[in-house]
Write a protein that holds these residues in place. Sequence first.
Motif, short mmCIF file in Angstrom:
data_model
loop_
_atom_site.label_atom_id
_atom_site.label_comp_id
_atom_site.label_asym_id
_atom_site.label_seq_id
_atom_site.Cartn_x
_atom_site.Cartn_y
_atom_site.Cartn_z
N VAL A 30 0.84 -1.20 0.00
CA VAL A 30 0.00 0.00 0.00
C VAL A 30 0.88 1.25 0.00
N ALA A 31 1.93 1.22 0.81
CA ALA A 31 2.85 2.36 0.87
C ALA A 31 3.50 2.61 -0.49
N ARG A 32 3.87 1.54 -1.20
CA ARG A 32 4.51 1.71 -2.50
C ARG A 32 3.53 2.26 -3.53
N ALA A 33 2.29 1.78 -3.48
CA ALA A 33 1.28 2.28 -4.42
C ALA A 33 1.03 3.78 -4.22
N LEU A 34 1.00 4.20 -2.96
CA LEU A 34 0.79 5.62 -2.67
C LEU A 34 2.00 6.44 -3.10
N ARG A 35 3.19 5.87 -2.99
CA ARG A 35 4.38 6.57 -3.46
C ARG A 35 4.30 6.81 -4.97
N ILE A 36 3.72 5.85 -5.69
CA ILE A 36 3.54 6.02 -7.14
C ILE A 36 2.65 7.23 -7.41
N LEU A 37 1.52 7.32 -6.71
CA LEU A 37 0.60 8.43 -6.93
C LEU A 37 1.21 9.75 -6.49
N GLU A 38 1.97 9.73 -5.40
CA GLU A 38 2.59 10.96 -4.90
C GLU A 38 3.68 11.49 -5.83
N GLU A 51 10.66 7.35 -15.24
CA GLU A 51 10.61 8.56 -14.41
C GLU A 51 9.94 8.29 -13.07
N ILE A 52 8.90 7.45 -13.08
CA ILE A 52 8.24 7.09 -11.82
C ILE A 52 9.19 6.28 -10.95
N SER A 53 9.91 5.36 -11.56
CA SER A 53 10.88 4.55 -10.83
C SER A 53 11.94 5.42 -10.17
N GLN A 54 12.43 6.41 -10.91
CA GLN A 54 13.45 7.31 -10.37
C GLN A 54 12.87 8.17 -9.24
N ARG A 60 12.48 -0.87 -11.42
CA ARG A 60 11.66 -0.73 -12.62
C ARG A 60 10.58 -1.81 -12.70
N SER A 61 10.93 -3.05 -12.33
CA SER A 61 9.96 -4.14 -12.41
C SER A 61 8.80 -3.91 -11.44
N ALA A 62 9.14 -3.52 -10.19
CA ALA A 62 8.09 -3.25 -9.20
C ALA A 62 7.24 -2.06 -9.63
N THR A 63 7.90 -1.02 -10.15
CA THR A 63 7.17 0.16 -10.62
C THR A 63 6.18 -0.21 -11.70
#
Length: 274
Positions: A30-38, A51-54, A60-63
């Motif tokens: 959940v924390a990682r998903a929110l980091r994507i949106l943030e 760019e999201i991964s960075q 990159r795979s998880a992103t």
Amino acid sequence: MEGPIHMDHADEMYTDEDAGPDPRLFVASVARALRILESFDGGRRTLTIAEISQATGLGRSATQRFVYTLHQLGYLRRDGSSKHYRVSAKAIDLALSLIGSHTYAERVAPVLDMLAQKTGETVAWVERDDIDIVILRSIPSKHLSSVNLPVGQRFAALSASSGQVLLAHAPIEEILRVYKNSMVHARERFGLSDNEGILRYFEDVRRRGLSITEKMEDVDSISLSAPVFAGRDEPVGAINISTLKSRFSKLQAERKLSVDLIAAAREASQMVSR
């Protein structure tokens, strides 16, 4: 080995905030998903997987997996064949619905509306989020030329008038921590660098119950803020009036707008304390 979590003891796990998240309750995905949106902040409307991964520090795979999931759920949209993603209307609707149900912002809405009608300027309800402030409710000015404060917009607390009136009531160590962790441009705008001068400045803001700052970047503007309390020494938010220097000098803004602003903040404090 730890036993199962019993719900009758679950509240005890939240009592020590300094201990960090409890691994038995913390859901890392959940924390990682929110980091994507943030990662889609105001300056980055569309982003590629790379760019999201960075931006998030995720591999990159998880992103790619998280982005795919958020896309399938409708919270991210892919722009055609460009391989760029953006936050969808569904995600924006979710954020706005959460903001709309925010207790303090909702309760002080009548005071904000009255202040906006009386002054004719942009009025906002603002709260602090660590080193930032966030606009949670905004009433636009009646003037064609005005300051735009969209809901959700963030500013550095250190150099913003709303952040200053909120920090002024924080412990000394908190004020200095925010200063230390603020971005360079925020510290430069603030103008002070020695601890004694910093603390003296915030003591003055606390004593006056008002902060006034000027912005001379994209538009020459003046910002005035006063704190709102809910029966405690620590403010729960601030009311802000933003105007243009083409209508007021800093001194004129203080003379003509601060009385109504402080009166509105006092009325709002009574409302949120009930």
